[in-house]
Design a protein around this motif. Structure first.
Motif, PDB file in Angstrom:
ATOM      1  N   GLY A  96      49.826  38.189  38.259  1.00 43.70           N
ATOM      2  CA  GLY A  96      48.935  37.505  39.184  1.00 43.70           C
ATOM      3  C   GLY A  96      48.891  38.152  40.561  1.00 43.70           C
ATOM      4  O   GLY A  96      48.307  37.601  41.486  1.00 43.70           O
ATOM      5  N   VAL A 156      44.904  33.577  41.146  1.00 45.66           N
ATOM      6  CA  VAL A 156      44.449  34.811  40.496  1.00 45.66           C
ATOM      7  C   VAL A 156      44.474  34.647  38.983  1.00 45.66           C
ATOM      8  O   VAL A 156      43.516  35.000  38.285  1.00 45.66           O
ATOM      9  N   MET A 179      44.224  34.850  47.657  1.00 44.62           N
ATOM     10  CA  MET A 179      44.630  36.015  46.861  1.00 44.62           C
ATOM     11  C   MET A 179      46.139  36.201  46.819  1.00 44.62           C
ATOM     12  O   MET A 179      46.644  36.880  45.942  1.00 44.62           O
ATOM     13  N   TRP A 215      48.449  43.094  36.957  1.00 45.72           N
ATOM     14  CA  TRP A 215      47.713  42.048  37.670  1.00 45.72           C
ATOM     15  C   TRP A 215      47.561  40.821  36.780  1.00 45.72           C
ATOM     16  O   TRP A 215      47.739  39.685  37.218  1.00 45.72           O
ATOM     17  N   LEU A 248      37.494  33.156  43.231  1.00 42.41           N
ATOM     18  CA  LEU A 248      37.921  34.513  43.554  1.00 42.41           C
ATOM     19  C   LEU A 248      36.769  35.513  43.463  1.00 42.41           C
ATOM     20  O   LEU A 248      36.778  36.533  44.150  1.00 42.41           O
TER      21      LEU A 248
END
Length: 142
Positions: free
Chosen positions: A100, A29, A23, A96, A43
Motif C-alpha cells: 500500500g 491506497v 496517499m 505497491w 485516489l
C-alpha cells in the motif's frame, strides 16, 4: 544554498500533499486497488490532479532557456524500454499492491508511525541496495 532551500520547500509541499490526499495511508491506497471489494475511487482524483499539475508545470518549464537554479536542464538520455525497466516497474507495482506504499508516501508516513511503514521502508532500502549491487553497467548513450 538556494537549491537546497527550494528542494526542502518542494519536498515539504509534496509531503504535505501526500498526507492531505491520503496517499500516506496504505489502507486508502489498497482500497483504491481493490476494484472488486471496498473500492475507493478518490485516489484517481489525486492522481489526475498530479498529472494535470505536472503537465502544466512542464509546459511552463520548457518555455524557458534554462532552469531557474541550474545552468541547464538535466534530462535522462535513455529512451529504450528494456528488461531492467520492465522488471523494476513490475516490482514497484507488486510492492505497491502488497504494502500500500510507494517510496514517497512511505517516507512521508514514517514519522506518522503508520502501520507497516517500519517494515516497508527498510525492505525498500534493502531492495534498492540489492538492485544497485546486482545492476550491470550499461553503456552510456552518445
Amino acid at each position: 544554498m538556494m537549491r537546497t532551500v527550494f528542494g526542502f520547500l518542494s519536498g515539504l509541499v509534496f509531503g504535505t500533499g501526500l498526507i492531505l490526499s491520503g496517499m500516506a495511508d496504505p489502507a486508502k491506497v489498497l482500497n483504491f486497488l481493490d476494484i472488486a471489494g471496498a473500492w475507493d475511487p478518490s485516489l484517481a482524483f489525486v492522481m489526475g490532479g498530479a498529472v494535470l499539475t505536472a503537465f502544466i508545470g512542464y509546459r511552463l518549464a520548457w518555455r524557458r532557456d534554462r532552469p531557474v537554479l541550474l545552468d541547464r536542464f538535466d534530462l535522462p538520455a535513455a529512451r529504450s524500454i528494456d528488461a531492467g525497466l520492465l522488471g523494476g516497474a513490475a516490482l514497484f507495482g507488486i510492492g505497491w499492491g502488497i504494502g500500500g506504499f510507494c517510496p514517497g508516501p512511505a517516507w512521508t508516513a514514517l514519522p506518522l508511525a503508520a502501520p507497516g511503514t517500519l517494515v516497508f521502508v527498510p525492505a525498500m532500502l534493502a531492495g534498492i541496495g540489492l538492485g544497485r549491487l546486482t545492476r550491470t553497467r550499461r553503456p552510456t548513450l552518445p
